[in-house]
Design a protein around this motif. Sequence first.
Motif, PDB file in Angstrom:
ATOM      1  N   ARG A  54      -7.586   2.659  -7.994  1.00 46.42           N
ATOM      2  CA  ARG A  54      -8.667   1.660  -7.931  1.00 46.42           C
ATOM      3  C   ARG A  54      -8.179   0.368  -7.293  1.00 46.42           C
ATOM      4  NH1 ARG A  54     -12.151   2.359 -13.519  1.00 46.42           N
ATOM      5  NH2 ARG A  54     -13.177   4.274 -12.860  1.00 46.42           N
ATOM      6  N   THR A  55      -6.952  -0.021  -7.608  1.00 41.17           N
ATOM      7  CA  THR A  55      -6.376  -1.223  -7.004  1.00 41.17           C
ATOM      8  C   THR A  55      -6.245  -1.056  -5.490  1.00 41.17           C
ATOM      9  OG1 THR A  55      -5.194  -1.764  -9.032  1.00 41.17           O
ATOM     10  CG2 THR A  55      -4.350  -2.743  -6.999  1.00 41.17           C
ATOM     11  N   LEU A  56      -5.807   0.120  -5.057  1.00 39.91           N
ATOM     12  CA  LEU A  56      -5.700   0.386  -3.616  1.00 39.91           C
ATOM     13  C   LEU A  56      -7.066   0.339  -2.939  1.00 39.91           C
ATOM     14  CD1 LEU A  56      -3.052   3.235  -3.376  1.00 39.91           C
ATOM     15  CD2 LEU A  56      -2.903   0.955  -2.362  1.00 39.91           C
ATOM     16  N   SER A  83       1.471   5.971  -7.231  1.00 39.30           N
ATOM     17  CA  SER A  83       0.267   6.588  -7.786  1.00 39.30           C
ATOM     18  C   SER A  83       0.334   8.114  -7.765  1.00 39.30           C
ATOM     19  CB  SER A  83      -0.963   6.104  -7.024  1.00 39.30           C
ATOM     20  OG  SER A  83      -2.119   6.646  -7.611  1.00 39.30           O
ATOM     21  N   LYS A  89      -5.070   6.252 -12.138  1.00 40.02           N
ATOM     22  CA  LYS A  89      -6.427   5.729 -11.956  1.00 40.02           C
ATOM     23  C   LYS A  89      -6.417   4.228 -11.636  1.00 40.02           C
ATOM     24  CE  LYS A  89     -10.804   5.712 -14.486  1.00 40.02           C
ATOM     25  NZ  LYS A  89     -11.436   6.126 -15.764  1.00 40.02           N
ATOM     26  N   ARG A  90      -5.609   3.471 -12.379  1.00 42.16           N
ATOM     27  CA  ARG A  90      -5.532   2.020 -12.167  1.00 42.16           C
ATOM     28  C   ARG A  90      -5.005   1.704 -10.762  1.00 42.16           C
ATOM     29  NH1 ARG A  90      -1.927   0.821 -15.746  1.00 42.16           N
ATOM     30  NH2 ARG A  90      -0.220   0.571 -14.267  1.00 42.16           N
ATOM     31  N   GLN A  91      -3.950   2.408 -10.349  1.00 41.40           N
ATOM     32  CA  GLN A  91      -3.359   2.129  -9.043  1.00 41.40           C
ATOM     33  C   GLN A  91      -4.290   2.544  -7.902  1.00 41.40           C
ATOM     34  OE1 GLN A  91       0.529   3.963  -9.386  1.00 41.40           O
ATOM     35  NE2 GLN A  91       1.434   1.987  -9.858  1.00 41.40           N
ATOM     36  N   ARG A 151      -2.298   5.315 -15.378  1.00 38.15           N
ATOM     37  CA  ARG A 151      -1.621   4.565 -14.304  1.00 38.15           C
ATOM     38  C   ARG A 151      -2.138   4.989 -12.929  1.00 38.15           C
ATOM     39  NH1 ARG A 151       4.424   5.563 -13.281  1.00 38.15           N
ATOM     40  NH2 ARG A 151       4.421   5.086 -11.075  1.00 38.15           N
ATOM     41  N   PHE A 191      -9.704  -1.279  -3.881  1.00 40.72           N
ATOM     42  CA  PHE A 191     -10.172  -2.662  -3.840  1.00 40.72           C
ATOM     43  C   PHE A 191      -9.376  -3.499  -2.841  1.00 40.72           C
ATOM     44  CE2 PHE A 191     -10.103  -7.071  -5.342  1.00 40.72           C
ATOM     45  CZ  PHE A 191     -11.453  -7.367  -5.233  1.00 40.72           C
ATOM     46  N   GLY A 192      -8.042  -3.469  -2.956  1.00 40.08           N
ATOM     47  CA  GLY A 192      -7.218  -4.343  -2.120  1.00 40.08           C
ATOM     48  C   GLY A 192      -7.066  -3.887  -0.682  1.00 40.08           C
ATOM     49  N   THR A 196       2.589   1.640  -3.369  1.00 39.27           N
ATOM     50  CA  THR A 196       1.622   1.996  -4.406  1.00 39.27           C
ATOM     51  C   THR A 196       1.124   3.422  -4.242  1.00 39.27           C
ATOM     52  OG1 THR A 196       0.963  -0.332  -4.544  1.00 39.27           O
ATOM     53  CG2 THR A 196      -0.511   1.263  -5.565  1.00 39.27           C
ATOM     54  N   THR A 256       0.833  -1.206   0.000  1.00 41.24           N
ATOM     55  CA  THR A 256       0.000   0.000   0.000  1.00 41.24           C
ATOM     56  C   THR A 256       0.865   1.252   0.000  1.00 41.24           C
ATOM     57  OG1 THR A 256      -1.853  -1.110   1.087  1.00 41.24           O
ATOM     58  CG2 THR A 256      -1.746   1.292   1.311  1.00 41.24           C
TER      59      THR A 256
END
Length: 132
Positions: free
Chosen positions: A104-106, A87, A100-102, A98, A108-109, A83, A80
């Motif tokens: 969203r991944t944070l 980000s 936005k993707r990171q 990149r 979610f995860g 990332t 975390t």
Amino acid sequence: MNLTAFANASPVIQIHTLLALGAVLLTISIFALRKGSPLHRVMGWTWVIMMALVALSSFWINELRVLGAFSPIHLLSIITLVTLVSSVTAARRHNVKRHKRQMRTLVFGALIVAGGFTFLPGRLMHTVFLGG
């Protein structure tokens, strides 16, 4: 709801939990904003700081011990933190895809999946919200 269990938790767990809940609420607000706006940036920086504090505070929560005082959740905390830096760097370099993707991944995860584990039987949020 059993707020007594939360009140009896250690101060670091209380702070960790309140910051995580705040980040969840802030996430909803940020996703509703126009991206790149000044408000998005201010709320985004607030979210990043909150998430960093959530991740850092986890290192003082050691109820699940797998490797010494640490557990797999501490690996998620390290991921975390890395990332978050990556980000923010992507956003500052205008690499919106990149960033936005990171982010969203944070969400979610680090918020949904990790937060979901706190609702397992024997964990604090399970006791607080679902009874002990």
